[in-house]
Design a protein around this motif. Structure first.
Motif, PDB file in Angstrom:
ATOM      1  N   THR A  55       0.321  -1.822   6.393  1.00  0.00           N
ATOM      2  CA  THR A  55      -0.074  -0.511   6.332  1.00  0.00           C
ATOM      3  C   THR A  55      -1.029  -0.033   7.443  1.00  0.00           C
ATOM      4  O   THR A  55      -1.641  -0.854   7.921  1.00  0.00           O
ATOM      5  CB  THR A  55      -0.764  -0.281   5.019  1.00  0.00           C
ATOM      6  N   SER A  56      -0.775   1.129   7.865  1.00  0.00           N
ATOM      7  CA  SER A  56      -1.896   1.643   8.976  1.00  0.00           C
ATOM      8  C   SER A  56      -2.538   2.851   8.293  1.00  0.00           C
ATOM      9  O   SER A  56      -2.032   4.188   8.501  1.00  0.00           O
ATOM     10  CB  SER A  56      -0.929   1.961  10.224  1.00  0.00           C
ATOM     11  N   PRO A  57      -3.801   2.874   7.959  1.00  0.00           N
ATOM     12  CA  PRO A  57      -4.543   3.833   7.428  1.00  0.00           C
ATOM     13  C   PRO A  57      -5.110   4.895   8.432  1.00  0.00           C
ATOM     14  O   PRO A  57      -5.387   5.885   8.033  1.00  0.00           O
ATOM     15  CB  PRO A  57      -5.672   3.335   6.535  1.00  0.00           C
ATOM     16  N   ALA A  58      -5.160   4.392   9.533  1.00  0.00           N
ATOM     17  CA  ALA A  58      -5.611   5.391  10.561  1.00  0.00           C
ATOM     18  C   ALA A  58      -4.967   4.647  11.802  1.00  0.00           C
ATOM     19  O   ALA A  58      -4.598   3.515  12.173  1.00  0.00           O
ATOM     20  CB  ALA A  58      -7.043   5.321  10.738  1.00  0.00           C
ATOM     21  N   THR A 102      -7.820  -7.133   7.693  1.00  0.00           N
ATOM     22  CA  THR A 102      -7.927  -5.537   8.165  1.00  0.00           C
ATOM     23  C   THR A 102      -8.367  -5.781   9.621  1.00  0.00           C
ATOM     24  O   THR A 102      -9.539  -6.546   9.992  1.00  0.00           O
ATOM     25  CB  THR A 102      -9.006  -4.794   7.569  1.00  0.00           C
ATOM     26  N   TYR A 130      -4.869  -1.336  11.112  1.00  0.00           N
ATOM     27  CA  TYR A 130      -3.877  -2.050  10.299  1.00  0.00           C
ATOM     28  C   TYR A 130      -4.366  -3.055   9.163  1.00  0.00           C
ATOM     29  O   TYR A 130      -5.446  -3.566   9.339  1.00  0.00           O
ATOM     30  CB  TYR A 130      -3.008  -2.907  11.307  1.00  0.00           C
TER      31      TYR A 130
END
Length: 306
Positions: A181-184, A216, A188
């Protein structure tokens, strides 16, 4: 008394007088040349009036091929120019003209040289996956390698790790990413499953259960990576039992049995048929093969019914 015959007098008119008068071609060329010169002159005056008079020059770049992306289409359709250079030595690229009502007008503006050199999102994703698997492989491997211990210490800072003074041995048998996932942008979180072989007190090695951690990390525009935090515990993906095979026991033709035994010869030796079932359209064989240690492995072979 007879009258003398009347004669009709016709005046001769030259054909040249009846032809349509056309201007000389040389005169027409002169008119065209004057019109082109006037147009160019007006265009140069307009450009000189519109452009800023600060002495900066612009260099036109060729159109960028559009691949369906709105920004790419804008680049392909617009005039692209290289603009001023800031104090850090970075140049900007202006894209235009873009109609005010265009959906990409808000997204397309000035692109810095760093933006143009940034790696693609797909490349970032693959890089993040690779780096997370690599980090898990090194982090959970304790084999007395002091170079590895120094590299990990440089990554995690002041956190005490078992690598510099190991009390046992640990080897990562495998590590595979199963979720990313890539929150920003540029950051990643990669979930990695792995299995460790740990040394027992008697000197043998024990295969541990499959575990999973979340890594992260951040990726810079030049492709460099930074591990942001230590591994965090996460859930291992659930697995289900193998469903029962469809079909009923049966006796296949001898030639199919020979084909089934021949098809597993690359996996072992001394192949034996353990079980055969059929669903009407195919035969399913369970064939046992042995490896050099003598361990026998059941293998499935499916052949169509003839």
């Amino acid at each position: 008394m007879s009258e003398p015959p009347e004669f009709e007098e016709l005046e001769q008119i030259p054909w040249s007088a009846l032809a349509v008068k056309t201007p000389d071609s040389r005169t027409r060329l002169v008119y065209v040349a004057l019109a082109v010169a006037a147009t160019l002159g007006l265009g140069l005056l307009a450009v000189r009036w519109l452009l800023p008079g600060d002495g900066q020059s612009t260099v036109a770049l060729p159109p960028v091929a559009s691949a369906g992306d709105p920004v790419d289409e804008a680049l392909a359709a617009g005039d692209v120019t290289v603009g001023e250079v800031d104090a850090a030595g970075r140049s900007t690229v202006a894209v235009g003209p873009i109609p005010p009502e265009s959906p990409v007008s808000a997204a397309v503006g000035l692109y810095s040289e760093a933006d143009l050199m940034a790696i693609a999102v797909d490349d970032e994703l693959r890089l993040a996956t690779m780096r997370a698997e690599w980090f898990v492989q090194d982090y959970f491997t304790v084999d007395g390698d002091q170079q590895l211990a120094g590299e990990l210490a440089a990554l995690v800072g002041d956190v005490a790790l078992p690598h510099s003074a190991p009390t046992g041995s640990s080897y990562v048998e495998w590590a595979r990413a199963f979720s990313t996932t890539s929150p920003a942008p540029g950051r990643y979180i990669v979930d990695v499953a792995y299995r460790v072989l740990s040394s027992a007190t008697d000197g043998s090695f024990v295969r541990m259960p499959v575990r999973a951690v979340a890594i992260t990390l951040e990726i810079d525009i030049d492709g460099s990576t930074t591990i942001i935090d230590l591994p965090a515990s996460t859930e291992v993906p659930a697995t289900n039992s193998m469903p029962a095979a469809a079909g009923a026991p049966g006796t296949p033709p001898e030639d199919l049995i020979a084909v089934a035994l021949l098809s597993v010869q690359g996996l072992g030796i001394e192949a034996e048929v353990l079980e055969v079932t059929s669903d009407g359209s195919a035969w399913r064989f369970i064939v046992s093969v042995a490896d050099p240690s003598g361990i026998r492995w059941p293998i499935t072979v499916v052949l169509p019914s003839t």
